[in-house]
Write a protein that holds these residues in place. Structure first.
Motif, PDB file in Angstrom:
ATOM      1  N   MET A 106      -5.704  -7.176  -0.162  1.00  0.00           N
ATOM      2  CA  MET A 106      -5.728  -6.733   1.228  1.00  0.00           C
ATOM      3  C   MET A 106      -5.100  -5.345   1.366  1.00  0.00           C
ATOM      4  O   MET A 106      -5.546  -4.527   2.175  1.00  0.00           O
ATOM      5  CB  MET A 106      -5.000  -7.737   2.102  1.00  0.00           C
ATOM      6  N   ALA A 107      -4.065  -5.061   0.580  1.00  0.00           N
ATOM      7  CA  ALA A 107      -3.436  -3.738   0.616  1.00  0.00           C
ATOM      8  C   ALA A 107      -4.413  -2.650   0.191  1.00  0.00           C
ATOM      9  O   ALA A 107      -4.297  -1.497   0.613  1.00  0.00           O
ATOM     10  CB  ALA A 107      -2.201  -3.721  -0.283  1.00  0.00           C
ATOM     11  N   ALA A 108      -5.385  -3.025  -0.638  1.00  0.00           N
ATOM     12  CA  ALA A 108      -6.405  -2.077  -1.102  1.00  0.00           C
ATOM     13  C   ALA A 108      -7.627  -2.058  -0.180  1.00  0.00           C
ATOM     14  O   ALA A 108      -8.617  -1.387  -0.477  1.00  0.00           O
ATOM     15  CB  ALA A 108      -6.823  -2.414  -2.526  1.00  0.00           C
ATOM     16  N   GLY A 109      -7.581  -2.806   0.929  1.00  0.00           N
ATOM     17  CA  GLY A 109      -8.696  -2.817   1.863  1.00  0.00           C
ATOM     18  C   GLY A 109      -9.677  -3.953   1.660  1.00  0.00           C
ATOM     19  O   GLY A 109     -10.774  -3.936   2.219  1.00  0.00           O
ATOM     20  N   ASN A 110      -9.296  -4.946   0.842  1.00  0.00           N
ATOM     21  CA  ASN A 110     -10.147  -6.112   0.545  1.00  0.00           C
ATOM     22  C   ASN A 110     -11.556  -5.689   0.132  1.00  0.00           C
ATOM     23  O   ASN A 110     -12.556  -6.108   0.728  1.00  0.00           O
ATOM     24  CB  ASN A 110     -10.208  -7.065   1.737  1.00  0.00           C
ATOM     25  N   PRO A 111     -11.652  -4.879  -0.922  1.00  0.00           N
ATOM     26  CA  PRO A 111     -12.976  -4.417  -1.363  1.00  0.00           C
ATOM     27  C   PRO A 111     -13.747  -5.520  -2.073  1.00  0.00           C
ATOM     28  O   PRO A 111     -13.184  -6.538  -2.492  1.00  0.00           O
ATOM     29  CB  PRO A 111     -12.621  -3.304  -2.353  1.00  0.00           C
ATOM     30  N   THR A 112     -15.046  -5.315  -2.224  1.00  0.00           N
ATOM     31  CA  THR A 112     -15.816  -6.156  -3.146  1.00  0.00           C
ATOM     32  C   THR A 112     -15.313  -5.897  -4.554  1.00  0.00           C
ATOM     33  O   THR A 112     -15.273  -4.751  -5.010  1.00  0.00           O
ATOM     34  CB  THR A 112     -17.316  -5.824  -3.065  1.00  0.00           C
ATOM     35  N   VAL A 113     -14.910  -6.954  -5.234  1.00  0.00           N
ATOM     36  CA  VAL A 113     -14.429  -6.829  -6.615  1.00  0.00           C
ATOM     37  C   VAL A 113     -15.582  -7.213  -7.528  1.00  0.00           C
ATOM     38  O   VAL A 113     -15.949  -8.384  -7.630  1.00  0.00           O
ATOM     39  CB  VAL A 113     -13.208  -7.739  -6.868  1.00  0.00           C
ATOM     40  N   ASN A 114     -16.174  -6.207  -8.162  1.00  0.00           N
ATOM     41  CA  ASN A 114     -17.257  -6.494  -9.096  1.00  0.00           C
ATOM     42  C   ASN A 114     -16.750  -7.221 -10.327  1.00  0.00           C
ATOM     43  O   ASN A 114     -17.465  -8.058 -10.889  1.00  0.00           O
ATOM     44  CB  ASN A 114     -17.955  -5.196  -9.521  1.00  0.00           C
TER      45      ASN A 114
ATOM     46  N   LYS B 182       0.821  -1.215   0.000  1.00  0.00           N
ATOM     47  CA  LYS B 182       0.000   0.000   0.000  1.00  0.00           C
ATOM     48  C   LYS B 182       0.853   1.261   0.000  1.00  0.00           C
ATOM     49  O   LYS B 182       0.586   2.210  -0.755  1.00  0.00           O
ATOM     50  CB  LYS B 182      -0.919  -0.005   1.224  1.00  0.00           C
ATOM     51  N   GLU B 183       1.897   1.278   0.834  1.00  0.00           N
ATOM     52  CA  GLU B 183       2.679   2.507   1.020  1.00  0.00           C
ATOM     53  C   GLU B 183       3.810   2.657   0.011  1.00  0.00           C
ATOM     54  O   GLU B 183       4.182   3.787  -0.322  1.00  0.00           O
ATOM     55  CB  GLU B 183       3.249   2.523   2.444  1.00  0.00           C
ATOM     56  N   LYS B 184       4.366   1.559  -0.480  1.00  0.00           N
ATOM     57  CA  LYS B 184       5.565   1.623  -1.318  1.00  0.00           C
ATOM     58  C   LYS B 184       5.320   1.336  -2.797  1.00  0.00           C
ATOM     59  O   LYS B 184       6.142   1.699  -3.632  1.00  0.00           O
ATOM     60  CB  LYS B 184       6.616   0.630  -0.799  1.00  0.00           C
ATOM     61  N   TYR B 185       4.199   0.686  -3.110  1.00  0.00           N
ATOM     62  CA  TYR B 185       4.025   0.222  -4.486  1.00  0.00           C
ATOM     63  C   TYR B 185       2.806   0.806  -5.196  1.00  0.00           C
ATOM     64  O   TYR B 185       2.861   1.046  -6.402  1.00  0.00           O
ATOM     65  CB  TYR B 185       3.942  -1.312  -4.514  1.00  0.00           C
ATOM     66  N   PHE B 186       1.703   1.015  -4.490  1.00  0.00           N
ATOM     67  CA  PHE B 186       0.542   1.595  -5.145  1.00  0.00           C
ATOM     68  C   PHE B 186       0.843   3.028  -5.594  1.00  0.00           C
ATOM     69  O   PHE B 186       1.447   3.803  -4.863  1.00  0.00           O
ATOM     70  CB  PHE B 186      -0.660   1.643  -4.199  1.00  0.00           C
ATOM     71  N   VAL B 187       0.411   3.357  -6.804  1.00  0.00           N
ATOM     72  CA  VAL B 187       0.486   4.723  -7.315  1.00  0.00           C
ATOM     73  C   VAL B 187      -0.932   5.140  -7.683  1.00  0.00           C
ATOM     74  O   VAL B 187      -1.590   4.475  -8.483  1.00  0.00           O
ATOM     75  CB  VAL B 187       1.407   4.832  -8.543  1.00  0.00           C
ATOM     76  N   LYS B 188      -1.393   6.231  -7.098  1.00  0.00           N
ATOM     77  CA  LYS B 188      -2.775   6.658  -7.330  1.00  0.00           C
ATOM     78  C   LYS B 188      -2.862   7.559  -8.541  1.00  0.00           C
ATOM     79  O   LYS B 188      -2.158   8.566  -8.645  1.00  0.00           O
ATOM     80  CB  LYS B 188      -3.294   7.416  -6.097  1.00  0.00           C
ATOM     81  N   GLY B 189      -3.725   7.176  -9.495  1.00  0.00           N
ATOM     82  CA  GLY B 189      -4.007   8.041 -10.621  1.00  0.00           C
ATOM     83  C   GLY B 189      -5.001   9.121 -10.223  1.00  0.00           C
ATOM     84  O   GLY B 189      -5.519   9.134  -9.109  1.00  0.00           O
ATOM     85  N   ASN B 190      -5.270   9.994 -11.149  1.00  0.00           N
ATOM     86  CA  ASN B 190      -6.182  11.110 -10.887  1.00  0.00           C
ATOM     87  C   ASN B 190      -7.086  11.256 -12.092  1.00  0.00           C
ATOM     88  O   ASN B 190      -6.635  11.420 -13.207  1.00  0.00           O
ATOM     89  CB  ASN B 190      -5.378  12.395 -10.658  1.00  0.00           C
ATOM     90  N   VAL B 191      -8.403  11.204 -11.844  1.00  0.00           N
ATOM     91  CA  VAL B 191      -9.349  11.207 -12.957  1.00  0.00           C
ATOM     92  C   VAL B 191      -9.266  12.480 -13.793  1.00  0.00           C
ATOM     93  O   VAL B 191      -9.609  12.485 -14.966  1.00  0.00           O
ATOM     94  CB  VAL B 191     -10.791  10.983 -12.428  1.00  0.00           C
ATOM     95  N   SER B 192      -8.815  13.579 -13.213  1.00  0.00           N
ATOM     96  CA  SER B 192      -8.720  14.820 -13.986  1.00  0.00           C
ATOM     97  C   SER B 192      -7.493  14.760 -14.883  1.00  0.00           C
ATOM     98  O   SER B 192      -6.419  14.353 -14.470  1.00  0.00           O
ATOM     99  CB  SER B 192      -8.627  16.023 -13.041  1.00  0.00           C
ATOM    100  N   GLY B 193      -7.676  15.169 -16.109  1.00  0.00           N
ATOM    101  CA  GLY B 193      -6.545  15.238 -17.035  1.00  0.00           C
ATOM    102  C   GLY B 193      -6.042  13.894 -17.514  1.00  0.00           C
ATOM    103  O   GLY B 193      -4.844  13.644 -17.542  1.00  0.00           O
TER     104      GLY B 193
ATOM    105  N   LEU C  76      -5.726   2.709  -8.813  1.00  0.00           N
ATOM    106  CA  LEU C  76      -4.417   2.434  -8.227  1.00  0.00           C
ATOM    107  C   LEU C  76      -3.598   1.663  -9.249  1.00  0.00           C
ATOM    108  O   LEU C  76      -4.058   0.645  -9.777  1.00  0.00           O
ATOM    109  CB  LEU C  76      -4.562   1.601  -6.951  1.00  0.00           C
ATOM    110  N   TYR C  77      -2.403   2.148  -9.539  1.00  0.00           N
ATOM    111  CA  TYR C  77      -1.489   1.455 -10.442  1.00  0.00           C
ATOM    112  C   TYR C  77      -0.523   0.606  -9.619  1.00  0.00           C
ATOM    113  O   TYR C  77      -0.059   1.023  -8.551  1.00  0.00           O
ATOM    114  CB  TYR C  77      -0.674   2.446 -11.256  1.00  0.00           C
ATOM    115  N   LEU C  78      -0.189  -0.573 -10.137  1.00  0.00           N
ATOM    116  CA  LEU C  78       0.759  -1.437  -9.451  1.00  0.00           C
ATOM    117  C   LEU C  78       1.629  -2.138 -10.472  1.00  0.00           C
ATOM    118  O   LEU C  78       1.131  -2.864 -11.336  1.00  0.00           O
ATOM    119  CB  LEU C  78       0.020  -2.469  -8.589  1.00  0.00           C
TER     120      LEU C  78
END
Length: 368
Positions: free
Chosen positions: A265-273, A117-128, A206-208
């Motif tokens: 789990m690093a992403a919070g174990n969300p429901t994956v549609n 979560k802290e070292k590998y995920f890169v968050k994109g941004n919907v704008s631009g 999230l990019y990985l």
């Protein structure tokens, strides 16, 4: 709608053109060989350490107590590759990071989850968003149409995981759901250069940059950029890059792979549609690492026709189907889905049994 088979055929043609240029132009050939040698030197370090069980037994308590850091022995390696973006060619820098001590952690370990979560995920941004062409001109793979029309319809704010995301634009199954219906998710790509191109798309995800592990711990695996896959006896085809235990060649690097469950789990174990798994023959090995009673994955579209035919030994399309069905899923047929080279159905659609009933899904006739 394009399918990936057409893209692979284009990839084969490109490779053949490259060989012809080598034969015609000795200077070009020499430059290419020099470039490949540069990649091998940069991305095949011998100093990255691997640990056996006894060593991990000693390392693990020290990691948990904070006596040593997961960054100890870390290597950040750099290489360059020319990539076509739109109609122009760019020198793209790719990075691959290895933290050897992580290989001593089980996929359920919270330290591993936190590190990803802290070292590998890169968050994109919907704008631009930075697509290579106007969004309306992008082509979506055939699975997208099936999923949109016959499964999700107008479901908004969903969550996807796309493993084998390529550059997060070409042939992306998840892209239409993100742009049209406000979905988000995780885009996983092993190839360091394609991952960098994906970051340029700046998607709302999230990019990985990793390969998916074949065991319940992180491990180092060989990634081949242009593997040859034996689809029938004596008949070979070029595939997209993927993991290999046997089909090694100079066009390969060693990557550190993370278990799919650890990433979730690093992403919070969300429901994956929607899980999109397209990793060139390694799908079955990855699926077998998942603790299915601890995840919530509703729908999966999985490339199955290269299982047992690429560089990962064991398994077959039929074995993978039986395994997933045993986990509580119904197998449906995608439309327009036959790979003319393998003669098999290219991707399979699996929908969890309770979702089939809840959403009253009735297309096409289930295979099981």
């Amino acid at each position: 709608m394009w399918n990936k088979i057409e893209m692979k055929r284009w990839h084969r043609l490109f490779y053949d053109q490259l060989v012809r240029r080598w034969k015609q132009n000795i200077v070009f050939a020499a430059a290419t060989i020099f470039f490949l040698q540069f990649l091998i030197v940069k991305l095949h370090p011998s100093e990255v350490q691997e640990f056996n069980e006894a060593q991990c037994a000693d390392i693990y308590p020290k990691l948990k107590q904070g006596l040593i850091s997961v960054n100890e022995g870390m290597r950040t390696l750099v290489g360059h590759e020319l990539k076509l973006i739109g109609e122009k060619e760019f020198d793209v820098t790719g990075y691959t990071v290895k933290r050897p001590l992580l290989n001593c952690l089980d996929q359920e370990d919270e330290l591993l989850h936190r590190t990803i979560k802290e070292k590998y995920f890169v968050k994109g941004n919907v704008s631009g968003r930075g697509f290579s062409k106007p969004y309306e001109e992008l082509k979506h793979p055939y699975q997208t149409q099936d999923l949109l029309e016959l499964v999700f319809k107008e479901l908004r704010n969903g969550f996807y995981v796309e493993a084998g995301a390529w550059d997060s634009e070409q042939m992306s199954v998840s892209l239409l759901f993100e742009v049209g219906f406000n979905w988000t998710g995780i885009l996983i790509e092993a190839n360091p250069w394609d991952h960098q191109l994906g970051l340029l798309r700046n998607r709302n995800a999230l990019y990985l940059n990793t390969c998916l592990g074949l065991t319940v711990r992180p491990q180092f695996s060989d990634f081949v950029f242009t593997p040859a896959v034996e689809v029938k006896e004596g008949q070979w085809m070029a595939s997209m890059g993927g993991l290999s235990e046997t089909l090694l060649n100079p066009d390969s690097i060693k990557l550190q792979c993370f278990p799919f469950y650890s990433i979730l789990m690093a992403a919070g174990n969300p429901t994956v549609n929607l899980l999109i798994l397209d990793i060139e023959g390694a799908e079955f090995a990855v699926l077998k690492t998942i603790p299915w009673n601890k995840v919530d994955i509703q729908v999966m579209t999985i490339e199955t026709d290269l299982i047992g035919k690429a560089g990962i030994s064991g398994g077959s399309q039929e074995e993978a189907r039986e395994f997933i069905i045993s986990k509580g899923y119904t197998l449906f047929k995608h439309r327009n889905n036959i790979n003319p080279v393998t003669g098999l159905e290219n991707n399979d659609l699996f929908i969890r049994n309770d979702i089939v009933k809840k959403w009253n899904i009735k297309f096409p006739e289930p295979l099981n």
